[in-house]
Design a protein around this motif. Structure first.
Motif, short mmCIF file in Angstrom:
data_model
loop_
_atom_site.label_atom_id
_atom_site.label_comp_id
_atom_site.label_asym_id
_atom_site.label_seq_id
_atom_site.Cartn_x
_atom_site.Cartn_y
_atom_site.Cartn_z
N ALA A 118 0.83 -1.21 0.00
CA ALA A 118 0.00 0.00 0.00
C ALA A 118 0.87 1.25 0.00
O ALA A 118 0.57 2.24 -0.70
N ALA A 119 1.96 1.24 0.76
CA ALA A 119 2.86 2.40 0.80
C ALA A 119 3.54 2.60 -0.55
O ALA A 119 3.68 3.73 -1.04
N GLY A 120 3.95 1.50 -1.18
CA GLY A 120 4.58 1.60 -2.49
C GLY A 120 3.63 2.13 -3.55
O GLY A 120 4.03 2.90 -4.43
N GLN A 121 2.37 1.73 -3.49
CA GLN A 121 1.39 2.22 -4.44
C GLN A 121 1.19 3.73 -4.30
O GLN A 121 1.05 4.45 -5.30
N ARG A 122 1.20 4.23 -3.09
CA ARG A 122 1.01 5.67 -2.87
C ARG A 122 2.22 6.47 -3.35
O ARG A 122 2.07 7.54 -3.94
N LEU A 123 3.41 5.95 -3.10
CA LEU A 123 4.61 6.62 -3.60
C LEU A 123 4.63 6.62 -5.12
O LEU A 123 5.00 7.62 -5.75
N ARG A 124 4.20 5.51 -5.72
CA ARG A 124 4.14 5.43 -7.17
C ARG A 124 3.12 6.42 -7.73
O ARG A 124 3.35 7.06 -8.77
N LEU A 227 12.93 8.52 -5.15
CA LEU A 227 11.56 8.11 -4.84
C LEU A 227 10.99 7.20 -5.92
O LEU A 227 10.27 6.24 -5.61
N THR A 228 11.33 7.46 -7.17
CA THR A 228 10.87 6.60 -8.26
C THR A 228 11.44 5.20 -8.12
O THR A 228 10.73 4.19 -8.26
N TYR A 229 12.74 5.11 -7.84
CA TYR A 229 13.38 3.80 -7.65
C TYR A 229 12.80 3.10 -6.43
O TYR A 229 12.53 1.89 -6.47
N ARG A 230 12.60 3.83 -5.37
CA ARG A 230 12.04 3.26 -4.12
C ARG A 230 10.66 2.68 -4.36
O ARG A 230 10.34 1.57 -3.90
N ALA A 231 9.81 3.39 -5.09
CA ALA A 231 8.45 2.92 -5.34
C ALA A 231 8.43 1.73 -6.28
O ALA A 231 7.58 0.84 -6.16
N THR A 232 9.36 1.68 -7.24
CA THR A 232 9.38 0.58 -8.21
C THR A 232 9.87 -0.72 -7.58
O THR A 232 9.26 -1.78 -7.76
#
Length: 339
Positions: A118-124, A227-232
């Protein structure tokens, strides 16, 4: 008895097919495109389900994530594999697609796709919204430049902040042109303000995230790229080796081998294109003459002298992806000199 289920998701409905381990169809139907409705439809076979498959798509993370939270054995299938497997069907319907997906997960001939947290989806979502705002501002500027060019008015190279003042300088006191371009300039100003708001959200998210701050110790990696790398990547433990990240992001070369033929081509370009682009831009920054020297830059410069700058940037982007993953797993900052 082992049971397998296939889901064909869309915005309004989900086609479901449940089959036995022998391939016999047990149930087929269609429910609303809501996680609760899908959960209720699969509840009957909850204890016997071995795999629940659904194709990667716009709603797959939402529905699949909900089913995972409910304890269902969900696997998200790579879209290209599903398309190739279902391409032999003469009649394509949602019901047939669901049945085909169920057969795919029964045989095990598929490639699973990671379902983001869920956290990754929000960052994405945040990084995608900022990227959309950047494209909107750029498109608005291109429209204004295109409308002025036939009139012999050339804006030239100006910063985004000075863009509006430059347009007004070119238009001058022409009342008709002022009436035409005033709404476009107001739109440009509004888009710039919205982009600034989204960029502040990115900076705020990076500031409170220790992982992003660690990734930014590498040269060329700014807040947006981190942030892009973190979310991916989302969960670094899903990669057994850091080297796999380069292939995951499509930064490894294609290969075709059959008999005496063995060809190596360009990079595959599979995976997330935004992350791949961000890493390529970061590689550009590292190879600039003004960027501080490091062992990574020295390695890329040797490739540039031997095979050209473009190949060096692609190779450097791949190495950066691998190194960032290693930094994340080992919880270490970037080392400027070789160990």
């Amino acid at each position: 008895m082992s049971v397998y289920a296939g889901l064909d998701t869309s915005l309004d409905a989900v086609a479901i097919c449940v089959i036995a381990e022998t391939g016999e169809m047990l149930w087929q139907g269609k429910v609303l495109g809501d996680p609760d409705a899908v959960t209720a439809a699969l509840q009957r076979w909850r204890d016997d389900l071995v795999r629940v498959g659904l194709e990667a798509g716009a709603t797959s993370e939402w529905i699949g994530g909900h089913l995972v939270d409910e304890g269902f054995p969900v696997v998200c299938l790579e879209s290209r594999h599903v398309k190739a497997a279902l391409g032999a069907m003469a009649v394509k319907t949602d019901r047939n697609d669901a049945q085909g997906i169920a057969q795919i997960v029964r045989t095990g001939w598929f490639k699973a796709v990671h379902l983001k947290s869920a956290a990754g989806q929000r960052l994405r979502t945040l990084t995608a919204a900022r990227k959309a705002a950047v494209r909107a501002v750029t498109a608005n500027e291109q429209v204004i430049r295109g409308l002025l060019r036939p009139l012999g008015l050339k804006i030239g190279a100006v910063t985004r902040v000075r863009f509006e003042a430059r347009v007004r300088q070119l238009v001058g006191a022409d009342r008709l042109l002022l009436g035409i371009f005033e709404p476009l300039l107001r739109m440009h100003r509004c888009l710039r303000e919205n982009l600034a708001d989204l960029h502040r959200l990115v900076l705020r998210a990076v500031r409170v995230d220790p992982i992003c701050r660690r990734l930014m110790t590498m040269p060329g990696i700014g807040p947006v790229t981190a942030l892009t790398y973190r979310a991916t990547i989302d969960d670094p433990k899903r990669f057994r080796r850091s080297r796999s990240v380069g292939a995951y992001l499509g930064l490894t070369p294609r290969r075709y081998q059959s008999g005496e033929v063995d060809r190596v081509g360009r990079i595959t370009k599979v995976g997330d294109s935004e992350t791949r682009t961000a890493l390529f831009e970061a590689a550009n920054v590292i190879l600039r003459p003004t960027t501080r020297w490091s062992s990574m830059k020295a390695w890329a410069m040797k490739i540039a002298n031997r095979q050209g700058a473009r190949r060096a940037k692609v190779a450097l982007a791949r190495r950066m992806a691998v190194t960032l993953h290693r930094m994340w797993v080992d919880e270490q900052d970037f080392r400027w000199s070789a160990a």
